[in-house]
Design an enzyme around this catalytic site. Structure first.
Site, short mmCIF file in Angstrom:
data_model
loop_
_atom_site.label_atom_id
_atom_site.label_comp_id
_atom_site.label_asym_id
_atom_site.label_seq_id
_atom_site.Cartn_x
_atom_site.Cartn_y
_atom_site.Cartn_z
N ASP A 236 0.84 -1.20 0.00
CA ASP A 236 0.00 0.00 0.00
C ASP A 236 0.88 1.25 0.00
O ASP A 236 0.57 2.25 -0.65
CB ASP A 236 -0.92 0.00 1.23
CG ASP A 236 -2.23 0.74 1.02
OD1 ASP A 236 -2.34 1.49 0.04
OD2 ASP A 236 -3.14 0.57 1.85
N HIS B 211 -7.77 -1.23 8.98
CA HIS B 211 -6.85 -0.65 7.99
C HIS B 211 -7.24 0.81 7.79
O HIS B 211 -8.16 1.13 7.05
CB HIS B 211 -7.02 -1.46 6.69
CG HIS B 211 -6.17 -1.02 5.54
ND1 HIS B 211 -5.05 -1.70 5.14
CD2 HIS B 211 -6.29 0.02 4.67
CE1 HIS B 211 -4.52 -1.11 4.08
NE2 HIS B 211 -5.26 -0.06 3.77
N HIS C 200 -6.42 4.76 6.80
CA HIS C 200 -5.61 5.79 6.18
C HIS C 200 -5.77 7.06 7.03
O HIS C 200 -6.79 7.23 7.71
CB HIS C 200 -6.02 6.00 4.72
CG HIS C 200 -5.53 4.87 3.83
ND1 HIS C 200 -4.43 4.99 3.02
CD2 HIS C 200 -5.98 3.60 3.67
CE1 HIS C 200 -4.23 3.84 2.38
NE2 HIS C 200 -5.15 2.98 2.75
N CYS D 188 -4.20 5.04 -2.46
CA CYS D 188 -4.71 4.15 -3.48
C CYS D 188 -4.84 4.92 -4.78
O CYS D 188 -5.51 5.95 -4.83
CB CYS D 188 -6.07 3.57 -3.08
SG CYS D 188 -6.78 2.53 -4.36
#
Ligand code: HMG
Ligand code: MG
Length: 294
Positions: free
Chosen positions: A15, A203, A205, A236
């Site tokens: 990522d 997860h 961000h 992303c």
């Protein structure tokens, strides 16, 4: 309550790098993985077997895995979207894959070129074959809290997608706040909507600076696996407004303060992120890296 220990699922090599415009040499990626293992990382998400035109940065997945010296006790999961990706991953000798679903129709289209329903038809044979080969299979759910095109995402929709991934045979789910808009109350509510928390990972961000607070909420709700990215790299390419992941250093600082075991050496990790920042030509966005190495 809070746990005694947490598994840190390091996503920096995947990522963290997938959004970098300039191609990072495979030697640098290999050194990054070695340094992360030296720093005590036990789950290092290494790369993706996606279409090389969709993510050019990770087009070297075959070469990376062929040249990687796997450490005993370290897992190197990889992202796999479809059977073509699974064929490639199996040939490369992987033991652990992650499929990645979208909780929203628009992001399924943008990220996977499929509809919300079609994505499961794509994943079904991947999970079945991977399990028959004895692989472990994680299922990501993206856009669990908000989507840049659709706005807020209903909890029932996320739980519905998550349930379908478990029904396919995923052994773990990672709930993704792809664009970093969630706040802790929403995290508590989403995790509370699942009957079992032992299969959940989170997860986050850090777009709006909420990733650490959200992680704390997830730990209080019973989650024991947390995704993060060394130095806070990440984003992303198919989600506008997605910035870096929760920085592993920021997570480690908090876990150390809480007395929660995790196995990572903060000093070595900061050295790694400072080294990587030099390779990428800009400072790490991690607050802890800046405080300790700034
Ligand atoms: P498509 O264009 O619809 O693919 O893409 P297709 O099935 O129509 O195939 C077209 C051609 O691509 C064929 O070749 C296939 O063989 C080839 P041709 O017959 O024309 O010569 N192909 C492949 N080649 C190599 N490897 C493959 C592969 N698949 C097909 N795996 C596809 C569909 C799913 C492949 C594409 O949309 C894709 O690769 N998407 C990946 C996007 C991506 O990697 N996004 C970032 C990861 S997700 C994320 O970051 C979120 C996460 O962090 C959690 C969070 O933050 O929420 C996980
Ligand atoms: Mg992500």
């Amino acid at each position: 309550g809070l746990p005694e220990s947490v598994t840190i699922w390091e996503v920096g090599p995947r990522d963290g790098l997938q959004n970098e415009g300039a191609i990072v040499p495979v030697d640098v990626k290999l050194e990054f993985l070695d340094r992360l293992a030296d720093a005590g990382g036990t789950v290092l998400e290494a790369t993706s077997f996606v279409h090389p035109k969709w993510v050019p940065q990770l087009a070297d997945a075959e070469e990376l895995l062929a040249r990687l010296t796997k450490r005993p006790g370290v897992a190197y999961p990889v992202l796999v979207p479809n059977e073509r990706g699974l064929d490639r991953a199996l040939r490369a000798g992987v033991e652990h894959i992650a499929i990645f679903a979208s909780a929203t129709e628009t992001f399924a289209r943008k990220n996977l070129n499929s509809s919300l329903d079609e994505q499961f038809a794509m994943f079904d044979p991947v999970v079945a074959r991977a399990r028959a080969e004895g692989l472990r299979v994680r299922g990501y759910v993206s856009m669990c809290f908000g989507d840049p095109w659709e706005g807020p995402v209903a909890r029932e929709q996320v739980v519905g997608v998550a349930k379908r991934l478990l029904d396919l045979g995923c052994d773990q789910l990672s709930l993704g706040d792809t664009i970093g808009v969630a706040t802790p109350g929403q995290v508590t509510a989403l995790i509370g909507a699942f009957d079992r928390v032992d299969r959940l990972a989170v997860h986050f961000h850090d777009t709006y600076g909420q990733a650490l607070a959200n992680t704390y909420a997830a730990l209080l709700a019973g989650v024991r696996t947390v995704d993060s990215s060394a130095g806070g790299l990440g984003g992303c390419p198919y989600a506008e407004s997605a910035t870096g992941n929760l920085a592993t250093e920021d997570l480690v600082w908090m876990l150390d303060g809480l007395g929660i075991a995790h196995g990572v050496d903060l000093d070595k990790l900061c050295d790694t992120s400072a080294w990587m920042a030099e390779r990428l030509g800009r400072p790490s966005p991690s607050r802890v890296v800046r405080a300790l190495r700034g």
